[in-house]
Write a protein that holds these residues in place. Structure first.
Motif, PDB file in Angstrom:
ATOM      1  N   ASP A   3       4.091  -4.182 -14.713  1.00 15.65           N
ATOM      2  CA  ASP A   3       2.643  -3.989 -14.767  1.00 15.65           C
ATOM      3  C   ASP A   3       1.954  -4.656 -13.579  1.00 15.65           C
ATOM      4  OD1 ASP A   3       0.113  -3.241 -16.032  1.00 15.65           O
ATOM      5  OD2 ASP A   3      -0.082  -5.363 -16.544  1.00 15.65           O
ATOM      6  N   GLU A   4       2.372  -5.859 -13.255  1.00 13.83           N
ATOM      7  CA  GLU A   4       1.730  -6.608 -12.166  1.00 13.83           C
ATOM      8  C   GLU A   4       2.028  -6.017 -10.800  1.00 13.83           C
ATOM      9  OE1 GLU A   4       1.763 -11.114 -10.266  1.00 13.83           O
ATOM     10  OE2 GLU A   4       2.891 -10.719 -12.087  1.00 13.83           O
ATOM     11  N   LEU A   5       3.234  -5.514 -10.590  1.00 11.95           N
ATOM     12  CA  LEU A   5       3.668  -5.134  -9.249  1.00 11.95           C
ATOM     13  C   LEU A   5       3.796  -3.627  -9.016  1.00 11.95           C
ATOM     14  CD1 LEU A   5       6.466  -7.818  -8.813  1.00 11.95           C
ATOM     15  CD2 LEU A   5       4.096  -7.932  -8.020  1.00 11.95           C
ATOM     16  N   GLN A   6       3.557  -2.836 -10.029  1.00 13.46           N
ATOM     17  CA  GLN A   6       3.852  -1.406  -9.916  1.00 13.46           C
ATOM     18  C   GLN A   6       3.102  -0.717  -8.801  1.00 13.46           C
ATOM     19  OE1 GLN A   6       2.885   0.638 -13.596  1.00 13.46           O
ATOM     20  NE2 GLN A   6       1.164  -0.703 -13.927  1.00 13.46           N
ATOM     21  N   PRO A   7       3.731   0.238  -8.148  1.00 18.06           N
ATOM     22  CA  PRO A   7       5.135   0.583  -8.319  1.00 18.06           C
ATOM     23  C   PRO A   7       6.023  -0.482  -7.680  1.00 18.06           C
ATOM     24  CG  PRO A   7       4.187   1.898  -6.562  1.00 18.06           C
ATOM     25  CD  PRO A   7       3.069   1.070  -7.136  1.00 18.06           C
ATOM     26  N   VAL A   8       7.120  -0.805  -8.349  1.00 17.11           N
ATOM     27  CA  VAL A   8       7.968  -1.891  -7.881  1.00 17.11           C
ATOM     28  C   VAL A   8       9.410  -1.399  -7.715  1.00 17.11           C
ATOM     29  CG1 VAL A   8       8.417  -2.752 -10.241  1.00 17.11           C
ATOM     30  CG2 VAL A   8       8.643  -4.298  -8.294  1.00 17.11           C
ATOM     31  N   ARG A   9      10.010  -1.831  -6.612  1.00 20.86           N
ATOM     32  CA  ARG A   9      11.412  -1.516  -6.363  1.00 20.86           C
ATOM     33  C   ARG A   9      12.304  -2.508  -7.108  1.00 20.86           C
ATOM     34  NH1 ARG A   9      12.013  -0.083   0.037  1.00 20.86           N
ATOM     35  NH2 ARG A   9      10.449   1.566   0.068  1.00 20.86           N
ATOM     36  N   VAL A  10      13.546  -2.133  -7.285  1.00 24.54           N
ATOM     37  CA  VAL A  10      14.483  -2.955  -8.048  1.00 24.54           C
ATOM     38  C   VAL A  10      14.624  -4.355  -7.447  1.00 24.54           C
ATOM     39  CG1 VAL A  10      16.888  -3.193  -8.804  1.00 24.54           C
ATOM     40  CG2 VAL A  10      15.771  -0.969  -8.897  1.00 24.54           C
ATOM     41  N   GLY A  11      14.771  -4.455  -6.145  1.00 26.65           N
ATOM     42  CA  GLY A  11      14.951  -5.763  -5.504  1.00 26.65           C
ATOM     43  C   GLY A  11      13.762  -6.684  -5.723  1.00 26.65           C
ATOM     44  N   ARG A  12      12.567  -6.140  -5.585  1.00 23.53           N
ATOM     45  CA  ARG A  12      11.363  -6.947  -5.805  1.00 23.53           C
ATOM     46  C   ARG A  12      11.235  -7.342  -7.273  1.00 23.53           C
ATOM     47  NH1 ARG A  12       5.943  -7.770  -4.402  1.00 23.53           N
ATOM     48  NH2 ARG A  12       5.598  -9.809  -5.317  1.00 23.53           N
TER      49      ARG A  12
END
Length: 162
Positions: free
Chosen positions: A57-66
């Motif tokens: 929710d905080e970082l979307q869209p978020v990659r797996v590494g992040r």
């Protein structure tokens, strides 16, 4: 030898506390609050799911590494957790517009509803503790929370856009 735990803020009201004492107290109390909320959330949902949904929710869209870096887990563990959330219909995987080889994850409508429901239940449990505060104490708490948020953002400059 361990130093004694800081006294709760209520007992220290009016005392002259150093910035270091307040910072130490905040670290202890925030850790206790986090553990308490995790225990309460466990009654509704697995704590790792709540935490994972919060990170997405905080970082979307978020990659797996992040996601792995923020969730404090390995990349293989993050991949497995995100796959479980995707299978449960709580997140959606999309190809990154910036790098077609990478996937990005965002909450689905069901994921947003689940997270909102959990946060609402936790808020309902925490709110009574704040109802006894007078207006000045609530304003002080709001200013303190804003200061903590500023610290969090400064400690994560890669999130400055948020």
């Amino acid at each position: 030898m361990d130093s004694p735990s800081p006294q709760p803020a209520a007992s220290a009201a009016g005392d002259d506390q150093s910035v270091e004492d307040l910072a130490a107290e905040l670290v202890v109390v925030s850790g206790r609050l986090t553990r308490t909320l995790r225990r309460l959330a466990r009654e509704e949902t697995d704590p790792s799911t709540v935490r994972a949904l919060s990170v997405v929710d905080e970082l979307q869209p978020v990659r797996v590494g992040r996601f792995a870096a923020e969730h404090l887990c390995s990349q293989p563990a993050a991949t497995k957790l995100l796959a479980r959330l995707e299978a449960d219909g709580l997140v959606v995987r999309r190809i990154s517009g910036a790098d077609r080889r990478a996937a990005e994850f965002s909450l689905t409508e069901d994921g947003r509803r689940r997270l909102a429901a959990i946060r609402g239940q936790l808020t309902d449990q925490l709110a009574p503790a704040l109802r006894d505060l007078d207006d000045a104490d609530r304003a002080g708490l709001a200013r303190s929370l804003a200061s903590v948020e500023t610290f969090i953002r400064s400690a994560r400059p890669d999130d400055a856009r948020r």
